[in-house]
Design a protein around this motif. Structure first.
Motif, mmCIF file in Angstrom:
data_model
loop_
_atom_site.group_PDB
_atom_site.id
_atom_site.type_symbol
_atom_site.label_atom_id
_atom_site.label_comp_id
_atom_site.label_asym_id
_atom_site.label_seq_id
_atom_site.Cartn_x
_atom_site.Cartn_y
_atom_site.Cartn_z
ATOM 1 N N ALA A 141 39.234 35.866 40.355
ATOM 2 C CA ALA A 141 38.779 36.575 39.857
ATOM 3 C C ALA A 141 37.111 37.689 40.401
ATOM 4 O O ALA A 141 36.705 38.746 40.273
ATOM 5 C CB ALA A 141 37.151 36.069 38.971
ATOM 6 N N ASN A 142 38.097 37.537 41.903
ATOM 7 C CA ASN A 142 37.337 38.373 43.044
ATOM 8 C C ASN A 142 35.951 38.073 42.855
ATOM 9 O O ASN A 142 35.015 38.378 42.757
ATOM 10 C CB ASN A 142 37.535 39.972 42.854
ATOM 11 C CG ASN A 142 39.187 39.818 43.048
ATOM 12 O OD1 ASN A 142 39.739 39.066 43.593
ATOM 13 N ND2 ASN A 142 39.444 40.662 42.044
ATOM 14 N N ASN A 143 35.322 36.789 42.708
ATOM 15 C CA ASN A 143 33.932 36.600 42.821
ATOM 16 C C ASN A 143 33.355 36.832 44.228
ATOM 17 O O ASN A 143 33.457 36.124 45.753
ATOM 18 C CB ASN A 143 33.831 34.865 42.645
ATOM 19 C CG ASN A 143 32.263 34.403 42.258
ATOM 20 O OD1 ASN A 143 31.507 34.765 43.295
ATOM 21 N ND2 ASN A 143 31.478 33.628 40.848
ATOM 22 N N VAL A 162 39.030 32.189 36.398
ATOM 23 C CA VAL A 162 38.988 32.440 34.984
ATOM 24 C C VAL A 162 40.548 31.879 34.746
ATOM 25 O O VAL A 162 41.601 31.176 35.607
ATOM 26 C CB VAL A 162 40.225 33.975 35.072
ATOM 27 C CG1 VAL A 162 40.764 34.347 33.587
ATOM 28 C CG2 VAL A 162 38.818 35.109 35.357
ATOM 29 N N ILE A 163 40.481 31.474 34.093
ATOM 30 C CA ILE A 163 42.052 30.212 33.417
ATOM 31 C C ILE A 163 42.182 31.256 32.088
ATOM 32 O O ILE A 163 41.704 31.365 31.276
ATOM 33 C CB ILE A 163 41.446 28.683 32.836
ATOM 34 C CG1 ILE A 163 40.040 28.009 34.303
ATOM 35 C CG2 ILE A 163 42.235 27.832 32.475
ATOM 36 C CD1 ILE A 163 38.712 27.378 33.521
ATOM 37 N N GLU A 164 43.889 31.084 32.002
ATOM 38 C CA GLU A 164 44.270 31.545 31.269
ATOM 39 C C GLU A 164 45.371 30.621 30.567
ATOM 40 O O GLU A 164 46.068 29.784 30.936
ATOM 41 C CB GLU A 164 45.149 32.903 31.431
ATOM 42 C CG GLU A 164 43.742 34.008 31.947
ATOM 43 C CD GLU A 164 45.227 35.510 32.542
ATOM 44 O OE1 GLU A 164 44.456 36.346 31.743
ATOM 45 O OE2 GLU A 164 46.034 34.680 32.910
ATOM 46 N N LEU A 202 34.647 31.432 34.417
ATOM 47 C CA LEU A 202 33.698 30.286 34.923
ATOM 48 C C LEU A 202 33.202 31.165 36.271
ATOM 49 O O LEU A 202 34.265 30.610 37.181
ATOM 50 C CB LEU A 202 34.248 28.696 34.673
ATOM 51 C CG LEU A 202 32.584 27.525 35.810
ATOM 52 C CD1 LEU A 202 32.462 27.625 34.387
ATOM 53 C CD2 LEU A 202 33.960 26.635 35.781
ATOM 54 N N SER A 203 32.724 31.884 36.447
ATOM 55 C CA SER A 203 32.652 32.476 37.851
ATOM 56 C C SER A 203 31.281 33.643 37.533
ATOM 57 O O SER A 203 31.228 34.840 36.771
ATOM 58 C CB SER A 203 33.672 33.833 37.789
ATOM 59 O OG SER A 203 33.264 34.259 38.695
ATOM 60 N N ASP A 204 30.068 32.736 38.296
ATOM 61 C CA ASP A 204 29.039 33.378 38.276
ATOM 62 C C ASP A 204 28.004 33.813 40.169
ATOM 63 O O ASP A 204 29.246 33.031 40.815
ATOM 64 C CB ASP A 204 27.938 33.320 37.583
ATOM 65 C CG ASP A 204 27.644 32.228 37.036
ATOM 66 O OD1 ASP A 204 27.379 31.435 37.969
ATOM 67 O OD2 ASP A 204 27.388 31.956 36.030
ATOM 68 N N CYS A 214 31.792 28.993 40.117
ATOM 69 C CA CYS A 214 33.251 29.595 39.794
ATOM 70 C C CYS A 214 34.397 28.525 40.658
ATOM 71 O O CYS A 214 34.332 27.631 41.563
ATOM 72 C CB CYS A 214 33.027 30.431 41.440
ATOM 73 S SG CYS A 214 34.726 31.350 41.913
ATOM 74 N N GLN A 215 35.430 28.052 39.124
ATOM 75 C CA GLN A 215 36.127 27.487 39.126
ATOM 76 C C GLN A 215 36.690 27.982 40.469
ATOM 77 O O GLN A 215 36.801 29.027 40.807
ATOM 78 C CB GLN A 215 37.354 27.653 37.967
ATOM 79 C CG GLN A 215 38.104 27.133 37.844
ATOM 80 C CD GLN A 215 39.450 28.120 38.657
ATOM 81 O OE1 GLN A 215 39.986 28.945 38.931
ATOM 82 N NE2 GLN A 215 40.313 27.360 39.490
ATOM 83 N N HIS A 216 37.666 27.317 41.199
ATOM 84 C CA HIS A 216 38.721 26.576 42.249
ATOM 85 C C HIS A 216 40.004 26.138 42.353
ATOM 86 O O HIS A 216 39.912 25.459 42.151
ATOM 87 C CB HIS A 216 37.411 27.237 43.819
ATOM 88 C CG HIS A 216 37.008 25.454 43.903
ATOM 89 N ND1 HIS A 216 37.363 24.580 44.899
ATOM 90 C CD2 HIS A 216 35.765 25.292 43.809
ATOM 91 C CE1 HIS A 216 36.968 23.725 45.066
ATOM 92 N NE2 HIS A 216 36.296 23.754 43.893
ATOM 93 N N HIS A 217 40.146 26.272 43.066
ATOM 94 C CA HIS A 217 42.206 26.176 43.219
ATOM 95 C C HIS A 217 42.477 25.507 42.123
ATOM 96 O O HIS A 217 43.785 26.057 41.971
ATOM 97 C CB HIS A 217 41.413 24.547 43.904
ATOM 98 C CG HIS A 217 41.661 24.886 45.282
ATOM 99 N ND1 HIS A 217 40.376 25.001 46.192
ATOM 100 C CD2 HIS A 217 41.791 25.381 46.810
ATOM 101 C CE1 HIS A 217 39.550 25.417 47.250
ATOM 102 N NE2 HIS A 217 41.245 25.626 48.233
ATOM 103 N N ASP A 218 42.250 24.383 41.035
ATOM 104 C CA ASP A 218 42.906 23.458 40.229
ATOM 105 C C ASP A 218 42.111 23.470 38.996
ATOM 106 O O ASP A 218 40.745 22.920 38.944
ATOM 107 C CB ASP A 218 43.522 22.360 41.006
ATOM 108 C CG ASP A 218 44.977 21.892 40.227
ATOM 109 O OD1 ASP A 218 45.074 22.622 39.895
ATOM 110 O OD2 ASP A 218 45.050 20.297 41.784
ATOM 111 N N ILE A 219 43.242 22.637 37.916
ATOM 112 C CA ILE A 219 43.044 22.571 36.807
ATOM 113 C C ILE A 219 43.642 21.752 35.907
ATOM 114 O O ILE A 219 44.975 21.321 37.137
ATOM 115 C CB ILE A 219 42.995 23.562 36.012
ATOM 116 C CG1 ILE A 219 44.137 24.839 35.897
ATOM 117 C CG2 ILE A 219 41.827 24.266 35.862
ATOM 118 C CD1 ILE A 219 44.121 25.016 34.569
ATOM 119 N N LYS A 220 43.522 20.419 35.491
ATOM 120 C CA LYS A 220 44.297 19.720 34.435
ATOM 121 C C LYS A 220 44.582 19.394 33.345
ATOM 122 O O LYS A 220 42.853 19.214 32.751
ATOM 123 C CB LYS A 220 44.014 18.127 35.155
ATOM 124 C CG LYS A 220 44.906 17.488 34.689
ATOM 125 C CD LYS A 220 46.016 17.590 35.958
ATOM 126 C CE LYS A 220 47.346 16.662 35.458
ATOM 127 N NZ LYS A 220 48.704 16.321 35.047
#
Length: 481
Positions: free
Chosen positions: A109-111, A122-124, A138-140, A144-150
């Motif tokens: 999201a270029n935070n 951003v998660i899509e 999830l970015s303000d 900020c979300q980063h790298h990985d999700i599960k």
């Protein structure tokens, strides 16, 4: 000489075809994480499929999202395109195919507040036809979300996110005032239950800031002896007046049978295991859950100096720590891509498998944490000249082979259990264009590559047809030698 190490001893040593994916030529370009891109020497094929030997696991597909592209690709083992998913975002950084055939993808999201390698926000979810069916931001300025999700079995999603703390807050918790920047980035793990097309409910959360120890200032909270507080994170370890990204988690995995979470801390050179069976209130505390330890660390491995109980470091800027699937070789053990950046004796990468000393829901705590030896180790001593300074990952395959991604070089390599290369692919998708054969290979970095067998549930009822190669000219792919 190709060498594979079992229990830190050479048990297999065979003379074989000497190969190298890192006889690499430096290039001045930079990738998403701000490091040098590397290029491959000219060969028969400079991009796309470069090798496919007997013994490669060809009954499936490889998923990857080039760091410089907004498109995610699925190719067969001949290097031919099978499927693509478009997005408006470059990756941030991981992506997965879900059981229903949807793509779960992170986006950058270029935070501008959290301006560091691996940033997302951003998660899509993108369905098989390329439609975005769910988006979560999830970015303000504070997170900020980063790298990985599960993705979890219940459909919820675990997310790692930076959490900004002021230097005043850090000093109040016992950080050395001489070792604190204007803001300190802590870490949080949240579990999101998706709702609608762009919403979500946070149903569980864990905050690193609740599990600190420090031995700098006895008048501040969290004061104690670090060596006797191994389940807590030393607030002053790896502290710096210039580095905000103090922890830098870069992967997350989930073990359903244990209901536990595994994360990798790049900056601490450690992997950590956390109890997920807790309530959010228990996750803030030091008790509760299956383990009885609340949100404290259940296990850590890789760098005993992080909790003042040793000096022998095993991990060096590692990525992609995950539990190996049941039924596979080394099932339920942990595979780690050990990048080797800053490794004692010189920089080179290894792939390592460790068997944590788990007993029920807890881990045997002999200090430093075991094991003292790996179960399997590829490239120990660097006989294959493999070095990926950042990003990257490895995956155990069902037949005992291992697929690994040299992220900075954009090279995916499959080796058999003896360490012989049986398949290799060079990502042709650069930041500005699709590379052709004999182009200079640069700006083609990939965070991670993932193999999915043809029998994977996400492909059920789908038509998967191999078309052209991404680079469109590939003599090896035509016959798939």
């Amino acid at each position: 000489m190709i060498q594979i190490h079992f229990n830190n001893k050479i048990s297999v040593s065979i003379i074989a075809f000497i190969f190298s994916i890192s006889t690499l030529i430096s290039c001045s370009s930079s990738n998403e994480e701000g490091n040098e891109i590397e290029t491959l020497p000219t060969q028969t094929n400079t991009v796309g499929l470069t090798r496919n030997d007997t013994g490669a696991l060809n009954d499936g597909y490889v998923l990857f999202a080039p760091i410089g592209s907004t498109t995610t690709y699925l190719i067969d083992k001949c290097g031919k395109q099978v499927k693509t998913w478009p997005s408006t975002y470059k990756p941030g950084q991981s992506c997965y195919i879900l059981n229903d055939g949807s793509l779960l993808r992170t986006g950058n999201a270029n935070n501008t507040t959290f301006n560091a390698g691996g940033k997302g926000g951003v998660i899509e979810k993108i369905d098989w036809n390329g439609n975005v069916t769910w988006t979560y931001t999830l970015s303000d300025a504070l997170k900020c979300q980063h790298h990985d999700i599960k993705a979890l079995p219940n459909g919820n999603i675990l997310v790692i996110a930076w959490e900004s703390k002021t230097n005043t807050e850090a000093i109040a918790q016992g950080r050395n005032p001489n070792l604190v920047p204007a803001t300190v980035w802590s870490e949080q793990i949240i579990e999101i239950k998706p709702t609608g097309t762009s919403g979500g409910t946070i149903v569980w959360e864990w905050h690193l800031w609740d599990h600190l120890v420090q031995d700098f200032n006895p008048t501040k909270p969290n004061y104690g002896t670090v060596a006797s507080s191994s389940k807590l994170i030393n607030l002053n370890h790896n502290a710096s007046a210039t580095n905000q990204d103090w922890i830098h988690l870069n992967s997350i995995d989930y073990n359903a049978s244990l209901d536990q979470i595994l994360v990798s801390s790049h900056s601490f050179n450690e992997v950590w295991i956390i109890d997920h069976s807790t309530t959010t209130a228990q996750a803030k505390s030091h008790s509760g859950g299956n383990s009885g330890s609340g949100g404290d660390l259940l296990y850590r491995w890789g760098n005993p100096s992080a909790y003042n109980t040793g000096t022998t470091t095993q991990l060096f800027g590692q990525h992609n720590a995950y539990w190996i699937e049941s039924g596979f070789p080394f099932e339920n053990q942990i595979m780690i891509f050990n990048n080797g950046n800053g490794r004692t004796g010189g920089n080179y990468s290894t792939i390592e498998i460790i068997k944590p000393p788990v007993n029920g829901y807890n881990y045997i705590q002999s200090f430093p944490y075991g094991p003292t030896a790996t179960s399997w180790n590829y490239n120990y001593g660097n006989p294959n000249n493999v070095y990926a300074q950042n990003i990257s990952g490895a995956q155990q395959l069902s037949n005992g082979n291992v697929l690994f991604c040299n992220g900075p070089a954009g090279v995916f390599t499959e080796i058999n259990s003896s360490g012989d290369m049986v398949w290799q692919y060079v990502n042709p998708v650069a930041t500005s264009r699709i590379l052709k054969q004999n182009d200079v290979v640069a700006q083609n970095s990939v965070f991670r590559s993932t193999f999915y067998p043809k029998s994977y549930s996400g492909f059920s009822g789908r038509t998967l047809k191999a078309t052209i190669t991404l680079e469109n000219v590939n003599p090896l792919a035509a016959s798939c030698k």
